[in-house]
Motif scaffolding. Sequence first.
Motif, PDB file in Angstrom:
ATOM      1  N   GLY B  92       0.855  -1.189   0.000  1.00  0.00           N
ATOM      2  CA  GLY B  92       0.000   0.000   0.000  1.00  0.00           C
ATOM      3  C   GLY B  92       0.881   1.227   0.000  1.00  0.00           C
ATOM      4  O   GLY B  92       2.098   1.143  -0.167  1.00  0.00           O
ATOM      5  N   HIS B  93       0.278   2.406   0.188  1.00  0.00           N
ATOM      6  CA  HIS B  93       1.104   3.623   0.254  1.00  0.00           C
ATOM      7  C   HIS B  93       0.534   4.587   1.274  1.00  0.00           C
ATOM      8  O   HIS B  93      -0.671   4.595   1.535  1.00  0.00           O
ATOM      9  N   HIS B  94       1.424   5.394   1.861  1.00  0.00           N
ATOM     10  CA  HIS B  94       0.994   6.346   2.888  1.00  0.00           C
ATOM     11  C   HIS B  94       1.131   7.793   2.434  1.00  0.00           C
ATOM     12  O   HIS B  94       0.777   8.710   3.176  1.00  0.00           O
ATOM     13  N   SER B 125      -9.495   7.361   1.657  1.00  0.00           N
ATOM     14  CA  SER B 125      -9.705   6.217   0.775  1.00  0.00           C
ATOM     15  C   SER B 125      -8.384   5.777   0.144  1.00  0.00           C
ATOM     16  O   SER B 125      -8.079   4.587   0.085  1.00  0.00           O
ATOM     17  N   ASP B 126      -7.612   6.748  -0.305  1.00  0.00           N
ATOM     18  CA  ASP B 126      -6.390   6.504  -1.110  1.00  0.00           C
ATOM     19  C   ASP B 126      -5.175   7.018  -0.356  1.00  0.00           C
ATOM     20  O   ASP B 126      -4.841   8.177  -0.450  1.00  0.00           O
ATOM     21  N   ASP B 127      -4.451   6.232   0.406  1.00  0.00           N
ATOM     22  CA  ASP B 127      -4.611   4.802   0.584  1.00  0.00           C
ATOM     23  C   ASP B 127      -4.478   4.490   2.074  1.00  0.00           C
ATOM     24  O   ASP B 127      -4.448   3.341   2.463  1.00  0.00           O
ATOM     25  N   LYS B 128      -4.464   5.571   2.903  1.00  0.00           N
ATOM     26  CA  LYS B 128      -4.289   5.316   4.342  1.00  0.00           C
ATOM     27  C   LYS B 128      -5.432   4.484   4.911  1.00  0.00           C
ATOM     28  O   LYS B 128      -5.224   3.612   5.770  1.00  0.00           O
ATOM     29  N   GLU B 161       5.782   7.004  -2.164  1.00  0.00           N
ATOM     30  CA  GLU B 161       5.935   7.737  -3.432  1.00  0.00           C
ATOM     31  C   GLU B 161       4.940   7.283  -4.498  1.00  0.00           C
ATOM     32  O   GLU B 161       5.142   7.577  -5.672  1.00  0.00           O
ATOM     33  N   GLU B 162       3.866   6.626  -4.084  1.00  0.00           N
ATOM     34  CA  GLU B 162       2.956   6.095  -5.101  1.00  0.00           C
ATOM     35  C   GLU B 162       2.329   7.217  -5.913  1.00  0.00           C
ATOM     36  O   GLU B 162       2.226   7.131  -7.143  1.00  0.00           O
ATOM     37  N   GLU B 163       1.933   8.301  -5.230  1.00  0.00           N
ATOM     38  CA  GLU B 163       1.277   9.402  -5.939  1.00  0.00           C
ATOM     39  C   GLU B 163       2.274  10.186  -6.794  1.00  0.00           C
ATOM     40  O   GLU B 163       1.886  11.053  -7.578  1.00  0.00           O
ATOM     41  N   SER B 164       3.557   9.909  -6.630  1.00  0.00           N
ATOM     42  CA  SER B 164       4.580  10.498  -7.509  1.00  0.00           C
ATOM     43  C   SER B 164       4.942   9.546  -8.640  1.00  0.00           C
ATOM     44  O   SER B 164       5.884   9.802  -9.388  1.00  0.00           O
ATOM     45  N   THR B 188      -3.359  -3.343  -1.960  1.00  0.00           N
ATOM     46  CA  THR B 188      -4.518  -2.758  -1.258  1.00  0.00           C
ATOM     47  C   THR B 188      -5.105  -1.525  -1.931  1.00  0.00           C
ATOM     48  O   THR B 188      -6.179  -1.080  -1.558  1.00  0.00           O
ATOM     49  N   ASP B 189      -4.371  -0.941  -2.870  1.00  0.00           N
ATOM     50  CA  ASP B 189      -4.805   0.354  -3.409  1.00  0.00           C
ATOM     51  C   ASP B 189      -5.817   0.118  -4.519  1.00  0.00           C
ATOM     52  O   ASP B 189      -5.571   0.374  -5.688  1.00  0.00           O
ATOM     53  N   THR B 190      -6.997  -0.362  -4.130  1.00  0.00           N
ATOM     54  CA  THR B 190      -8.007  -0.812  -5.089  1.00  0.00           C
ATOM     55  C   THR B 190      -9.369  -0.754  -4.405  1.00  0.00           C
ATOM     56  O   THR B 190      -9.461  -0.261  -3.278  1.00  0.00           O
TER      57      THR B 190
HETATM   58 ZN   LIG Z   1      -3.422   5.303  -4.338  1.00  0.00          ZN
END
Ligand SMILES: [Zn+2]
Lengths: 469, 469
Positions: B92-94, B125-128, B161-164, B188-190
């Motif tokens: 996942g990502h924080h 929701s995305d993604d915490k 860094e997912e949103e990057s 999990t990011d779904t």
């Molecule tokens: Zn996400």
Amino acid sequence: MAGDSHHPERSAVAALAEEFLAGLREWLTIPSIGVDPAHHADVHRSAQWLADRLRADGWPEVEVWDHGPALPAVYACWPAADPGAPTVLVYGHHDVQPVDPVDRWHHPPFEPVTSGDELLGRGASDDKGQVAMHLLAVKAHLAATGRNAPGVTLKLFIEGEEESGSPHLRKLLEDHRDDLGCDLVVFTDTGVHDRDTPTVNTGQRGVLGGEITFFGGTDDVHSGRAGGAIPNPATALARLVAALHDEDGRIQLPGFYDDVREPTERERADYAALPFDERRWLAQNAGGAQAVAGEPGYTTFERIWVRPTAEVNGLSSGYTGPGLKTIIPASATAKISFRLVPDQLPENVAGQLREFVAQHTPDGIRAEVSFRGTGVPPYAISPDDPANEAVRDALELAFDQPVRFARAGGSGPAAVLQAWLGVPLVYLGATLPDDRVHAPNERVVVPLLLKGAEAAAHLWRMLPERLTR
Amino acid sequence: MAGDSHHPERSAVAALAEEFLAGLREWLTIPSIGVDPAHHADVHRSAQWLADRLRADGWPEVEVWDHGPALPAVYACWPAADPGAPTVLVYGHHDVQPVDPVDRWHHPPFEPVTSGDELLGRGASDDKGQVAMHLLAVKAHLAATGRNAPGVTLKLFIEGEEESGSPHLRKLLEDHRDDLGCDLVVFTDTGVHDRDTPTVNTGQRGVLGGEITFFGGTDDVHSGRAGGAIPNPATALARLVAALHDEDGRIQLPGFYDDVREPTERERADYAALPFDERRWLAQNAGGAQAVAGEPGYTTFERIWVRPTAEVNGLSSGYTGPGLKTIIPASATAKISFRLVPDQLPENVAGQLREFVAQHTPDGIRAEVSFRGTGVPPYAISPDDPANEAVRDALELAFDQPVRFARAGGSGPAAVLQAWLGVPLVYLGATLPDDRVHAPNERVVVPLLLKGAEAAAHLWRMLPERLTR
Ligand SMILES: [Zn+2]
Ligand SMILES: [Zn+2]
């Protein structure tokens, strides 16, 4: 040469040249930038300068038309001694272009400098230089003929809004219908083909500019959410723009070519005889374009003078900053302008564009079309017109060489003047295509201005015999 | 229901719900906007918050990977009691999206508020929200089974860094190859299809974004000077964009569809069985688009999930301000992105685009093509995969209703994780398509998060029997 007995006008121009240049330099120090409200006071000063100069030159009737909404125009009249002589209205403008980017000027734009045979400064060529040229011409005409009134009744009409698109020209013509009556208009905001090839301009293209916007949704959408399943207005607009020309570059608006007048064989021969260096033309006239391109069967001069064109002037849609945003844009806009040739009318082309857009708006897209004003009609006059032949002959006297007819690809108020005044309009100017008008480091070639003044002086002498009214 | 003896996981989740929400709200107050350097300290705080929480929850091994160049990722491991049990890596990502336009939020984005059964705030929701859901799931799994270690060895890998665009993900995977070894990745990011239609995601499209610029001359040219006689780069670019799709919307890059895997009959049937309200979809998922459109023979879901797309994301050329400038622009740029499906590779599509641009660059135009990074590959897993069937069964237990397989149209690092770790990757999430992720007023539906946690708790219990290694 200056003392040649066959050309007393030439001697007269030479004798007046220094005074002429001093006056022009003074006028060029006034930053009469009409499109910039911060300079409107300067436009008034410029009109006043011109009126004062005309009075000093002996013009019997001088007026500054400064009653709004137009920026001030200058009107002057000098009646011929012979009441039966024809009346000629000389049109020009005293407003000038803005000077941005000012850091690309090599000297302050409103502190004119001389370099070799050039005078540099904003307005030196467009159009103060050529208006001053006509003032010089009248003095030379009187000196050469020994008269105290010109051979034709001369009227000057020098407007202050040409660089703004002459928004109040029709109103000025209407308000001053009685003052402006004439038998011929001489349009000064024009030039010759090049330094060694004097020409008479015989027309300008018209112009119609507009904006097409395609709307998809109300918001940009992430392409992961809907990409592939809704129309993309940027793609739809690109397809419309692509459909604007066929493979040969012919414009696909319905009926677009119906009113286009083909050039005559004589005109085509005149244009073909003009020197053309493609590499030099691309570098100097075409912004460094890499190659010529256009409608098959026409030369470059024909393409820019006697053929209409449709050009995309701007595109904008979606995200245009650095990097990428994977969106489907909510809308897309194209700015498009058409250069028109006789006998196309801007209002007809506007209708054709609306029809074309309707034909090319796909399902799921809403289109909006708007136009900037009503456009400028094209104008052309036949090289066989007697007034035009007189101008050509006057230029041949001044330049001592054969003069051909050419045309201009840009647009101006010639058609409006001609239509409102109901008389022929001819062009007499002595500037060059590479005078950098509307750009930094505008210049004018002084010897050409002097030759233009001489030609005008010849014209005022010759016209009474040449003009059949 | 909460006390149903067949679902001890459900009771456990219910008992922990209040504590879970309090923790999530606290985490959401940290503005861990990874794309904004001004918030990098917050990304560090967010990682630290998560590490502290994991330690407090009893995870025996917790690390913050904060040795650059990547923004900090959190790694944790909780070994199964049975050393032969499979190892599952939860990804996942924080980091969170920026909050612009902040004036469209109805509350401060980092002061989460509850409204009905929704929790609102950036990252809810995305993604915490979904990472917190997994923390809850482990606690519920232990409580429900009465064990002090999970049924599978659990590893958490929560990047920053997912949103990057996960620029350093490959490097993280390389640097921590030994830590991250596993038998299965749970991504999990779904989310699920809608509130009443739980689904298991089985794939995401890839993406490749680039920019095409057509250069004509070195400067914009006045269309009166050269219009009709030189190529217009904006027109040329529009023709290229128009050629990108045929009349049916099929993409014309050479070989573009060669590697496209058609969906199976089973997948098409699954997608067709999902509820679809076109008007609602257009309004909620498609930015208020006026109509659906796309490749014939495919439904809207197929178009956005299993078919590739090419979208213009931005167009810019020439003058785009108010009014009009009658110029031929010196250049024109299109930003274009492709969503890709298995087995298309971004690097192949990049080559196809270069080839397409070369084919569509006319004489007198020079083209430049650049790409933003190397793109994100697509990923999909068969609904028949045993791990996928286990996820489906876990969700059916939690939702008490049949669960179908779906896909996602967006892109994420699933393919990179799968390729580097060399094991299957399945999706387990409980968010909704209309959670307004990446937009103002992001929210999550709390009961769905609780069902997601219950499903994960079921999965950790069921997996040892279901996963054939
Ligand atoms: Zn996400
Ligand atoms: Zn002018």
